[in-house]
Design a protein around this motif. Structure first.
Motif, PDB file in Angstrom:
ATOM      1  N   ARG A 215       0.957  -1.230   0.026  1.00  0.00           N
ATOM      2  CA  ARG A 215      -0.162  -0.035   0.070  1.00  0.00           C
ATOM      3  C   ARG A 215       0.806   1.066  -0.058  1.00  0.00           C
ATOM      4  NH1 ARG A 215      -0.355   2.830   4.458  1.00  0.00           N
ATOM      5  NH2 ARG A 215       0.250   2.095   6.324  1.00  0.00           N
ATOM      6  N   PRO A 216       0.245   2.333  -0.385  1.00  0.00           N
ATOM      7  CA  PRO A 216       1.156   3.693  -0.398  1.00  0.00           C
ATOM      8  C   PRO A 216       1.920   3.887   1.038  1.00  0.00           C
ATOM      9  CG  PRO A 216      -0.871   4.043  -1.574  1.00  0.00           C
ATOM     10  CD  PRO A 216      -1.120   2.514  -0.689  1.00  0.00           C
ATOM     11  N   TYR A 217       2.913   4.559   1.084  1.00  0.00           N
ATOM     12  CA  TYR A 217       3.585   5.022   2.117  1.00  0.00           C
ATOM     13  C   TYR A 217       4.261   6.314   1.837  1.00  0.00           C
ATOM     14  CZ  TYR A 217       5.627   4.933   6.879  1.00  0.00           C
ATOM     15  OH  TYR A 217       6.051   5.245   8.146  1.00  0.00           O
ATOM     16  N   ALA A 218       3.584   7.354   2.447  1.00  0.00           N
ATOM     17  CA  ALA A 218       4.030   8.882   2.248  1.00  0.00           C
ATOM     18  C   ALA A 218       4.617   9.301   3.525  1.00  0.00           C
ATOM     19  CB  ALA A 218       2.837   9.466   1.516  1.00  0.00           C
ATOM     20  N   THR A 300      -2.771  16.077   4.879  1.00  0.00           N
ATOM     21  CA  THR A 300      -1.881  15.195   4.070  1.00  0.00           C
ATOM     22  C   THR A 300      -2.280  13.873   4.141  1.00  0.00           C
ATOM     23  OG1 THR A 300      -0.026  15.068   5.461  1.00  0.00           O
ATOM     24  CG2 THR A 300      -0.100  16.902   3.988  1.00  0.00           C
ATOM     25  N   GLY A 301      -2.682  13.350   5.436  1.00  0.00           N
ATOM     26  CA  GLY A 301      -2.849  11.917   5.834  1.00  0.00           C
ATOM     27  C   GLY A 301      -1.579  11.129   5.665  1.00  0.00           C
ATOM     28  N   ALA A 302      -0.362  11.802   5.739  1.00  0.00           N
ATOM     29  CA  ALA A 302       0.803  11.309   5.842  1.00  0.00           C
ATOM     30  C   ALA A 302       1.141  10.257   6.984  1.00  0.00           C
ATOM     31  CB  ALA A 302       1.888  12.359   6.232  1.00  0.00           C
ATOM     32  N   ASP A 303       1.885   8.962   6.302  1.00  0.00           N
ATOM     33  CA  ASP A 303       2.219   8.029   7.116  1.00  0.00           C
ATOM     34  C   ASP A 303       3.269   8.267   8.293  1.00  0.00           C
ATOM     35  OD1 ASP A 303       0.442   5.847   5.848  1.00  0.00           O
ATOM     36  OD2 ASP A 303       1.565   6.803   4.331  1.00  0.00           O
ATOM     37  N   GLU A 304       4.053   9.266   8.077  1.00  0.00           N
ATOM     38  CA  GLU A 304       5.281   9.499   8.684  1.00  0.00           C
ATOM     39  C   GLU A 304       5.613  11.028   8.457  1.00  0.00           C
ATOM     40  OE1 GLU A 304       9.895   8.087   9.113  1.00  0.00           O
ATOM     41  OE2 GLU A 304       8.347   6.681   8.303  1.00  0.00           O
TER      42      GLU A 304
END
Length: 336
Positions: A215-218, A300-304
């Motif tokens: 899955r995407p990781y942004a 942004t819904g950023a993962d990190e």
């Protein structure tokens, strides 16, 4: 509280009156301290012909940092692929991965990270300097690690010793490519805030599961200056703003002191440039920074998040990361 992993991007800033050696020693000090605090990664970025930045040789600096830390992931944010032959990058980061298995990230950028004259001096030929050749050179680099398309050259170290590869971007091109290749993606919100949301949308829209990710990781890189008060953070941020202003005007200089930055004769157009650069970044007391980073995560819904802090004194730089760890993220050990 911020509940995503937090990481560090450090540029080894060279303060006015200090040497590059002192700047690199301060970066080493920061790497050790942020490891203790529980930050996930510590990345350094390739820049050239910039008197305020000493991180011109990421692979060399990362080898030093790896020898002085033990658990934090170390990587490039990034290596600018147009400046280098892919085989050289594969051998350098293959060596790092062989020496420190499971700790190395290879963040790859598409821009040269410098002016064209300096880029030509690095590469010594115009071939490869065009961004149009980036996908082919990236494929060559990845193949040196994987051996999927065997050829006459074997990267040693490199083959079978692949770091975690990331694509970096400040616009939509690398975002889309990262999605198509199924790679993690890091966006340079710290200097391209207006393009953050469109790039992340492109990345997620084009993402295809791969051997690296399902899955995407942004990750989003953001400027952060955290101090005991909003006023103190504003004071500490002055040198970074002035440094970027001088860089954009073709007059790069070492990082000024807060006193010198405050006394600089800004024109109104300069002040507007600084205001625009600070848009969407995080600066202030722990309460202010927590609110600003929470808003950034919501947008942004950023993962990190990857935090970069350009201030004049290393003690203030370390203190900013300590305040974020303790008062903004509620302790980072659980995120490491």
């Amino acid at each position: 509280m911020i509940d995503v992993p937090l990481s560090v991007l450090d540029l080894a800033p060279v303060a006015a009156g200090a040497s590059a050696g002192e700047a690199l020693a301060h970066t080493t000090e920061l790497a050790r301290r942020t490891e203790e605090l529980g930050y996930r990664r510590f990345w350094v970025a390739e820049h050239h012909n910039m008197p305020a930045i000493a991180s011109s040789a990421p692979a060399v600096l990362l080898a030093h940092l790896a020898a002085h830390t033990s658990t934090i992931r170390l990587g490039s944010g990034g290596v600018m692929l147009p400046n280098h032959a892919p085989l050289v990058v594969a051998e350098q980061f293959g060596t790092l991965e062989a020496l420190h298995p499971g700790r190395i990230d290879l963040g790859i950028g598409r821009a040269p990270g410098t002016d064209q004259v300096t880029a030509l001096a690095l590469r010594r030929t115009m071939e490869g300097l065009s961004a149009d050749g980036f996908p082919r050179e990236l494929a060559d680099l990845m193949n040196y690690f994987s051996g999927d398309d065997p050829g006459p050259i074997t990267a040693t170290p490199g083959l079978g010793q692949s770091p975690a590869v990331w694509l970096l971007g400040s616009s939509g091109f690398s975002a889309q490519l990262a999605g198509l290749l199924g790679l993690p993606f890091s966006f340079a919100h710290h200097f391209s805030a207006q393009h953050t949301l469109p790039a992340l949308q492109l990345y997620r829209q084009h993402f295809r599961p791969s051997r690296w990710l399902d899955r995407p990781y942004a990750m989003v890189a953001v400027n952060v200056v955290c101090a005991d008060t909003d006023e103190r953070a504003e004071w500490l941020s002055g040198p970074s703003a002035l440094s970027f202003l001088k860089l954009r005007s073709g007059r790069p200089e070492p990082l000024a002191s807060p006193e010198d930055a405050a006394g600089y004769p800004y024109r109104e157009v300069d002040r507007e440039f600084v205001r625009q650069r600070r848009d969407g970044q995080a600066m202030g007391s722990p309460e202010t920074v927590r609110r600003q980073l929470t808003e950034l995560l919501a947008r942004t819904g950023a993962d990190e998040l990857m935090l970069t802090t350009m201030v004049y004194d290393v003690a203030d730089r370390v203190r900013s990361f300590e305040l974020v760890a303790d008062a903004v993220a509620g302790g980072l050990t659980r995120n490491a």
